[in-house]
Design a protein around this motif. Structure first.
Motif, PDB file in Angstrom:
ATOM      1  N   LYS A 110      92.553 -33.399  17.561  1.00  0.00           N
ATOM      2  CA  LYS A 110      93.449 -32.269  17.772  1.00  0.00           C
ATOM      3  C   LYS A 110      93.588 -31.934  19.257  1.00  0.00           C
ATOM      4  O   LYS A 110      94.624 -31.418  19.685  1.00  0.00           O
ATOM      5  N   GLU A 111      92.537 -32.215  20.011  1.00  0.00           N
ATOM      6  CA  GLU A 111      92.512 -31.929  21.439  1.00  0.00           C
ATOM      7  C   GLU A 111      91.501 -32.858  22.094  1.00  0.00           C
ATOM      8  O   GLU A 111      90.641 -33.420  21.398  1.00  0.00           O
ATOM      9  N   PRO A 112      91.584 -33.056  23.395  1.00  0.00           N
ATOM     10  CA  PRO A 112      90.583 -33.909  24.057  1.00  0.00           C
ATOM     11  C   PRO A 112      89.179 -33.378  23.814  1.00  0.00           C
ATOM     12  O   PRO A 112      88.930 -32.178  23.948  1.00  0.00           O
ATOM     13  N   PHE A 113      88.262 -34.273  23.477  1.00  0.00           N
ATOM     14  CA  PHE A 113      86.891 -33.865  23.170  1.00  0.00           C
ATOM     15  C   PHE A 113      85.956 -35.009  23.515  1.00  0.00           C
ATOM     16  O   PHE A 113      85.687 -35.892  22.715  1.00  0.00           O
ATOM     17  N   ALA A 114      85.438 -34.989  24.763  1.00  0.00           N
ATOM     18  CA  ALA A 114      84.621 -36.099  25.263  1.00  0.00           C
ATOM     19  C   ALA A 114      83.360 -36.351  24.449  1.00  0.00           C
ATOM     20  O   ALA A 114      82.929 -37.510  24.338  1.00  0.00           O
ATOM     21  N   PRO A 115      82.699 -35.328  23.848  1.00  0.00           N
ATOM     22  CA  PRO A 115      81.471 -35.590  23.090  1.00  0.00           C
ATOM     23  C   PRO A 115      81.723 -36.177  21.701  1.00  0.00           C
ATOM     24  O   PRO A 115      80.791 -36.281  20.900  1.00  0.00           O
ATOM     25  N   PHE A 116      82.953 -36.583  21.408  1.00  0.00           N
ATOM     26  CA  PHE A 116      83.288 -37.023  20.053  1.00  0.00           C
ATOM     27  C   PHE A 116      82.363 -38.124  19.540  1.00  0.00           C
ATOM     28  O   PHE A 116      81.964 -38.140  18.378  1.00  0.00           O
ATOM     29  N   LEU A 117      81.986 -39.053  20.407  1.00  0.00           N
ATOM     30  CA  LEU A 117      81.182 -40.194  19.972  1.00  0.00           C
ATOM     31  C   LEU A 117      79.823 -39.786  19.409  1.00  0.00           C
ATOM     32  O   LEU A 117      79.269 -40.486  18.554  1.00  0.00           O
ATOM     33  N   VAL A 118      79.299 -38.646  19.866  1.00  0.00           N
ATOM     34  CA  VAL A 118      77.983 -38.209  19.394  1.00  0.00           C
ATOM     35  C   VAL A 118      77.973 -38.044  17.879  1.00  0.00           C
ATOM     36  O   VAL A 118      76.964 -38.274  17.209  1.00  0.00           O
TER      37      VAL A 118
ATOM     38  N   GLN B 283      61.415 -25.865  20.644  1.00  0.00           N
ATOM     39  CA  GLN B 283      61.708 -27.187  21.205  1.00  0.00           C
ATOM     40  C   GLN B 283      63.063 -27.657  20.707  1.00  0.00           C
ATOM     41  O   GLN B 283      63.390 -27.510  19.532  1.00  0.00           O
ATOM     42  N   TRP B 284      63.863 -28.185  21.628  1.00  0.00           N
ATOM     43  CA  TRP B 284      65.097 -28.878  21.251  1.00  0.00           C
ATOM     44  C   TRP B 284      64.829 -30.372  21.289  1.00  0.00           C
ATOM     45  O   TRP B 284      64.236 -30.886  22.236  1.00  0.00           O
ATOM     46  N   THR B 285      65.290 -31.075  20.269  1.00  0.00           N
ATOM     47  CA  THR B 285      65.168 -32.531  20.222  1.00  0.00           C
ATOM     48  C   THR B 285      66.559 -33.152  20.192  1.00  0.00           C
ATOM     49  O   THR B 285      67.566 -32.455  20.097  1.00  0.00           O
ATOM     50  N   GLN B 286      66.616 -34.476  20.278  1.00  0.00           N
ATOM     51  CA  GLN B 286      67.890 -35.204  20.167  1.00  0.00           C
ATOM     52  C   GLN B 286      68.913 -34.726  21.202  1.00  0.00           C
ATOM     53  O   GLN B 286      70.073 -34.461  20.880  1.00  0.00           O
ATOM     54  N   LEU B 287      68.483 -34.597  22.465  1.00  0.00           N
ATOM     55  CA  LEU B 287      69.388 -34.159  23.525  1.00  0.00           C
ATOM     56  C   LEU B 287      70.153 -35.374  24.045  1.00  0.00           C
ATOM     57  O   LEU B 287      69.873 -35.915  25.103  1.00  0.00           O
ATOM     58  N   LEU B 288      71.147 -35.789  23.270  1.00  0.00           N
ATOM     59  CA  LEU B 288      71.857 -37.036  23.558  1.00  0.00           C
ATOM     60  C   LEU B 288      73.028 -36.837  24.503  1.00  0.00           C
ATOM     61  O   LEU B 288      73.175 -37.547  25.488  1.00  0.00           O
ATOM     62  N   ASP B 289      73.890 -35.879  24.191  1.00  0.00           N
ATOM     63  CA  ASP B 289      75.091 -35.647  24.995  1.00  0.00           C
ATOM     64  C   ASP B 289      74.967 -34.286  25.679  1.00  0.00           C
ATOM     65  O   ASP B 289      74.441 -33.344  25.090  1.00  0.00           O
ATOM     66  N   PRO B 290      75.446 -34.167  26.918  1.00  0.00           N
ATOM     67  CA  PRO B 290      75.341 -32.865  27.607  1.00  0.00           C
ATOM     68  C   PRO B 290      76.132 -31.754  26.938  1.00  0.00           C
ATOM     69  O   PRO B 290      75.998 -30.585  27.330  1.00  0.00           O
ATOM     70  N   ASP B 291      76.925 -32.073  25.933  1.00  0.00           N
ATOM     71  CA  ASP B 291      77.595 -31.031  25.159  1.00  0.00           C
ATOM     72  C   ASP B 291      76.589 -30.112  24.473  1.00  0.00           C
ATOM     73  O   ASP B 291      76.964 -29.064  23.940  1.00  0.00           O
ATOM     74  N   VAL B 292      75.308 -30.490  24.488  1.00  0.00           N
ATOM     75  CA  VAL B 292      74.272 -29.597  23.945  1.00  0.00           C
ATOM     76  C   VAL B 292      74.308 -28.234  24.628  1.00  0.00           C
ATOM     77  O   VAL B 292      73.907 -27.226  24.033  1.00  0.00           O
TER      78      VAL B 292
END
Length: 504
Positions: free
Chosen positions: A145-153, A401-410
């Motif tokens: 619907k709109e640009p969304f760089a973290p889509f792959l996550v 604790q936060w885990t699974q910090l894969l994409d900076p979209d966190v």
């Protein structure tokens, strides 16, 4: 430390009781702390569910140690414009029931979430999808619907065969290296190697996952030889106590998790950034890591670990400095009423769980803050009560604790002003218009460098304003019997690595 006797008693108990049952020659036996909530990849979001799902299913992609996407079911993909992604499936992949994987299965899996065939926690993450096309059996096209760089996550989601329905949690059929043979809730699971796995049949014929709720019992099972492997489910003291065992090997490595102090920014005292910074300067994290955690962590300067591609090293840091902490508290108007005397500047309440390590950590915080005139009252609760309080904002200070910090979209779900619970995970009630703007910029950026610049600025702002004080990145730790060969630790402590494990 208080927990040393517990760890040593476990060792003595096993010595007194003998070696225990002989191991099953063809079975890799793991101890896990709790039963998976659901084997359905659309539903189970807890750590035990994630671990087992990785053995039963594959997503279009998976992530490497730096958080970079790698093809899993997808052989390749391309982003043809800001709103269109095209994925090409590997040839010859089959489900456990023998059906070939097609792009229609990928489409079904996503549609089953978006159309509420199951009520999935992933729906919000996938809502950016405007439509899907399957021009042939090996190609799936996503339109956004709109640009969304973290889509792959979001595309690590395990793919199901079309028509799977709502009972996947009991009868999972995936493409993964193992297939389900038996699942007894709160007892364990038995998985069998899948002969048709597209990467080749796993060397280990059978995996048995045994639910062992008590941490002391997990240690005993390892020593008796009735369990081969425990990952991140032992205390640091127990790990130290096991180092002398000739039958065990201990592996440790960096994680993509972060332990943090959260501050309620609506609290009359903690809304002053000088108070939050004073607390950060008062804490001696190095001592806690060396003494309480036995060195199994590294100090954090931000939410992202140092080896993440978007990590920004040049931010304000908080090495222990009690004089600076006292000066900041004075500047905030909280003068020390009696110098080195017993009276405090003010009192704060710290909420934690009843877990032994969590309570010991709280006691150290209490002692260190007392030295700068802050009286920290500790309140410990069972996990469910504690977590409900945190989500509801019923706290002054807590640690999680936060885990699974894969994409900076966190950063968006944790610090975006539109993501206060229950819409997101901004538990500390942080609001900053510039950060909101940068978060949108980060999701809409077309290149990695554009994203890196946006998240670099975000990390600098957060290090100054300190809605969290990021404490440390705990190490992943695996304790395994020496007959286990080929096991490796990833930053997410992934279980898909078990497809490479053999037994001697």
């Amino acid at each position: 430390m208080k927990r040393w006797p517990t760890a040593l008693l476990a060792v003595l108990f096993v010595v007194a009781c003998g070696k225990g049952p002989e191991h099953a020659a063809d079975s890799l036996r793991l101890a896990i702390d709790v039963s998976p909530a659901s084997l359905d990849p659309r539903l189970g979001s807890d750590e035990s569910s994630r671990r087992v799902q990785q053995l039963l299913f594959n997503g279009l992609i998976r992530f490497d140690g730096r958080g970079e996407p790698q093809g899993d079911l997808a052989a390749s993909w391309e982003q043809t414009d800001a709103l269109r992604y095209v994925f090409h499936l590997r040839p010859g992949i089959r489900f456990h029931n023998g059906r070939p994987l097609t792009s229609d299965d990928v489409r079904y899996t996503v549609e089953s979430i978006l159309q509420d065939e199951v009520l999935s926690f992933l729906k919000g993450d996938l809502a950016v999808i405007d439509g899907m096309e399957t021009p042939d059996a090996a190609t799936i096209v996503f339109r956004l619907k709109e640009p969304f760089a973290p889509f792959l996550v979001n595309l690590g989601l395990g793919i199901l065969p079309r028509g799977s329905g709502a009972d996947v949690g009991l009868h999972p059929v995936g493409t993964g290296p193992y297939r389900l043979k038996e699942f007894r809730r709160d007892q364990g699971l038995v998985l069998q190697a899948f002969d048709g796995y597209f990467r080749g049949r796993p060397p280990c014929p059978t995996i048995r996952l045994k639910v062992v709720p008590e941490v002391v019992s997990r240690q005993q099972e390892l020593l008796k030889g009735s369990v081969d492997l425990v990952v991140n489910d032992l205390t640091p003291d127990q790990v130290e106590a096991l180092r002398g065992s000739k039958d065990l090997e201990i592996l440790s490595g960096p994680s993509n998790s972060t332990t943090y102090l959260g501050f309620n920014l609506e609290d009359p005292i903690l809304k002053d950034v000088r108070v939050r910074q004073a607390i950060a300067y008062a804490l001696d994290r190095r001592q806690i890591i060396q003494v309480l955690l036995h060195g199994l962590a590294r100090e954090a300067t931000g939410l992202l670990p140092p080896d993440h591609w978007a990590y920004e090293p040049n931010v304000r840091t908080y090495a222990q400095d009690e004089a600076k902490a006292a000066s900041l508290l004075d500047a905030a108007g909280y003068l020390d009423p009696d110098g080195a005397g017993p009276r405090s500047r003010f009192q704060l309440t710290y909420k934690t769980t009843t877990a032994e390590l969590a309570r010991e950590q709280a006691s150290v915080f209490q002692e260190q803050l007392k030295r700068v005139g802050i009286d920290l009252e500790i309140r410990s609760y069972e996990w469910g009560t504690f977590y409900d309080d945190i989500k509801a904002g019923r706290f002054q200070i807590f640690s999680l604790q936060w885990t699974q910090l894969l994409d900076p979209d966190v950063f968006r779900l944790r610090f975006g002003s539109g993501y206060l619970p229950p819409a997101g995970s901004n538990r500390v009630r942080y609001r900053n218009p510039e950060v909101d703007r940068l978060l949108i910029e980060g999701t809409r950026a077309r290149t990695v460098e554009e994203r890196r610049r946006a998240y670099s600025r975000i990390q600098s702002i957060l290090a100054e304003e300190l809605p969290y004080f990021n404490l440390w990145h705990k190490s992943n730790v695996a304790v395994l019997r020496r007959r286990v060969q080929g096991f490796t630790l990833t930053p997410s402590a992934d279980f898909y690595v078990l497809e490479q494990v053999s037994l001697r």
